[in-house]
Design a protein around this motif. Sequence first.
Motif, PDB file in Angstrom:
ATOM      1  N   GLY A 107       0.800  -1.223   0.000  1.00 60.93           N
ATOM      2  CA  GLY A 107       0.000   0.000   0.000  1.00 60.93           C
ATOM      3  C   GLY A 107       0.829   1.267   0.000  1.00 60.93           C
ATOM      4  O   GLY A 107       0.290   2.358   0.172  1.00 60.93           O
ATOM      5  N   GLY A 108       2.136   1.137  -0.190  1.00 61.47           N
ATOM      6  CA  GLY A 108       3.020   2.300  -0.162  1.00 61.47           C
ATOM      7  C   GLY A 108       3.549   2.541   1.237  1.00 61.47           C
ATOM      8  O   GLY A 108       2.913   2.186   2.237  1.00 61.47           O
ATOM      9  N   VAL A 109       4.722   3.148   1.330  1.00 64.11           N
ATOM     10  CA  VAL A 109       5.339   3.395   2.632  1.00 64.11           C
ATOM     11  C   VAL A 109       6.239   4.627   2.541  1.00 64.11           C
ATOM     12  O   VAL A 109       6.868   4.873   1.512  1.00 64.11           O
ATOM     13  N   ASP A 110       6.269   5.380   3.592  1.00 61.46           N
ATOM     14  CA  ASP A 110       7.121   6.571   3.648  1.00 61.46           C
ATOM     15  C   ASP A 110       8.210   6.338   4.687  1.00 61.46           C
ATOM     16  O   ASP A 110       7.941   6.238   5.896  1.00 61.46           O
ATOM     17  N   LEU A 127      12.848   8.162   1.857  1.00 60.93           N
ATOM     18  CA  LEU A 127      12.395   7.506   0.627  1.00 60.93           C
ATOM     19  C   LEU A 127      10.917   7.196   0.744  1.00 60.93           C
ATOM     20  O   LEU A 127      10.473   6.624   1.734  1.00 60.93           O
ATOM     21  N   SER A 128      10.163   7.567  -0.283  1.00 66.17           N
ATOM     22  CA  SER A 128       8.722   7.313  -0.305  1.00 66.17           C
ATOM     23  C   SER A 128       8.415   6.329  -1.424  1.00 66.17           C
ATOM     24  O   SER A 128       8.747   6.571  -2.597  1.00 66.17           O
ATOM     25  N   LEU A 129       7.818   5.184  -1.065  1.00 64.81           N
ATOM     26  CA  LEU A 129       7.483   4.152  -2.039  1.00 64.81           C
ATOM     27  C   LEU A 129       6.003   4.236  -2.389  1.00 64.81           C
ATOM     28  O   LEU A 129       5.152   4.332  -1.492  1.00 64.81           O
ATOM     29  N   PRO A 130       5.671   4.206  -3.688  1.00 65.43           N
ATOM     30  CA  PRO A 130       4.267   4.309  -4.098  1.00 65.43           C
ATOM     31  C   PRO A 130       3.517   3.000  -3.871  1.00 65.43           C
ATOM     32  O   PRO A 130       4.118   1.956  -3.582  1.00 65.43           O
ATOM     33  N   THR A 131       2.217   3.061  -4.033  1.00 56.39           N
ATOM     34  CA  THR A 131       1.382   1.861  -3.950  1.00 56.39           C
ATOM     35  C   THR A 131       1.672   0.960  -5.151  1.00 56.39           C
ATOM     36  O   THR A 131       1.711   1.432  -6.292  1.00 56.39           O
ATOM     37  N   VAL A 132       1.920  -0.289  -4.874  1.00 55.05           N
ATOM     38  CA  VAL A 132       2.184  -1.269  -5.947  1.00 55.05           C
ATOM     39  C   VAL A 132       1.204  -2.420  -5.772  1.00 55.05           C
ATOM     40  O   VAL A 132       1.367  -3.270  -4.892  1.00 55.05           O
TER      41      VAL A 132
END
Length: 623
Positions: free
Chosen positions: A290-293, A297-302
């Motif tokens: 669901g994404g993580v900050d 580094l901010s990871l998008p929803t995959v």
Amino acid sequence: MVRIKRSTVVGIVAVALPIALIAVLAALFLPGSGQRLVTLFLINLIAVLGFGIYSGNSGIMSFGHVGFMALGAYASGLLTMNPVVQKTALPHLPEWLAGWGMSFPLALLVAILVVAVVAVVIGVPVARLGGSSASICTLGFLVIVHVVLVASADITRGSQTFFGVPRAVDIWVALPCALLAVAIARIYRDSNSGLKLRASREDEIASTAVGVNVRLHRFCAWVLGAMLAGAAGALFAHFLGAFSPKDFYFNLTFMLLAMLILGGISTVSGAVVGTATIMLIVEVLRKFEGGVDLGFLSLPTVFGLTDIGIGLAILIVMYRLQDGLMGVREIDEKLPFLRRLGGQAKAAEVPAAAAPDRDTSLKVDNVGRRFAGLVALENASFDIVPGRVTGLIGPNGAGKSTLINCVSGVVPASSGKVLIDGRDVVSMPTYTVPKAGLGRTFQNIRLFRNLTVLENVTVAASAVAAAGEDAEALALCYLAEVGLADFADRLAGTLSYGAQRRLEIARALALKPRYLLLDEPAAGMNPAETQELMQVLDSIRHKYKLGLLVVEHDLKLIMRLCDVVVVLNKGQQIAMGTPAEIQANPAVVEAYIGRKRSGKPATASQNEPSAAALQPHAAGGLA
């Protein structure tokens, strides 16, 4: 009654003890979410073991066992649902299904029985198929179950959520079920039925030639695996409390197969390791899906990150370890101290063969074989007599291997009879021919490469063992006969070429044959290995009073070894007689070097010797 070997008990304990320890620690020290994760691991493990009993032992990938999970879930849910809730959730439920209100343990048993009945019906056609055909058939079964569940809205609520199922499964219920499933899967794997099915996985033709009824053992594994899958489905239903048909479809199938393949499809310990590994991957990746900050580094929803992770894990492991994390052997078979705890079988004493009756023989009577319009063999006739060695020679393509295949039932004869002590075996199923007194080896070595040397011979010994006989002990005796007793625990595929040839002979001897067919037993051997083989053949010929039929291109070996020689050319039997008579037969010389060159010296290829090879040698025994 199934005899459980000591090594099997050691293997069960080696796998079950860590599972029990982890589950108990989780129940005592982990919060509710951790306990749910371990409970789900135990339920998934039961399902993976159900897959493994069939797919792991047969080598046929099944997509249908999740269908059995669905049947188990809905059957158990219907039987345990509170009648009051049932009237609300399923107002149009048929009367014979309504108001049962069973306890979960009783409903679990009934659900397993229902699944077993369906598995028997479906298993009859599935057992007749092999390879990709069987896999597609199991996929069709999964689709049918899904469509029926969706269409039966009065019973299943169709594609809507099926709710009102008592949540009766926690870690303390799932643990004993999982341990029982581990024991069942390992006992089956080590049983005669499981061993024979694993042999058919390695080479179906060779397993049939040593007396394995492949269809029967596939059927048994299919039903037993389905019952475990059904139990897992019922446990899953009572763990969730609510579910729908989509919960038992392709996503779950993919995940369970990934667990089985990643750990090692052919072992129980592989199923445990694979299940734990995939569940850890899924649990970690689900947090990132669901994404993580992370601040820096901010990871998008995959979407679908867990499926991607499972796929990558399979690719990486398969690239490095083709047989999965645990390989083809159980953990207790790999670790020396556990092997010692399991003990070793002791060789049995095999009584010397009784003197054969004077009328005993294997009679080949006008045997022919046609493939479409091609006549590969026609009107072959000769006898194989106990205590006598018959040679079968001829140029390449003469029909020698076709003849041996017809005699052993691997290829049905188009015409003629094969009489073993007066009994015609042409119309018999191939797997019954060895029990009539016939053993054979193959031109191209057909061993069960991922089974041990001892298991290779045990497969054959168990096919003919009398009640109370220890097939493993008999197998050790025959291994000693060919000088391979010290290699009993080695995988057959790791032996040298000459040792593999001798292992094939030991496996054929374990059938206690009266007649032994050897298809080019010395092919590819060096002179030392050939001489060693001749000594082995001479020993077993006299000790067991066998009638030998030897197909060989090495004419020097044939002339030294054989009492009678049969010659084929272009599918026709052109000569039969003593080695001296064959050496002097013009038709034989012509068949090997041609009419125009029959009076001249000729240089022959390795497989088609010159006339010089037909010149007199010591015949009638082993010089």
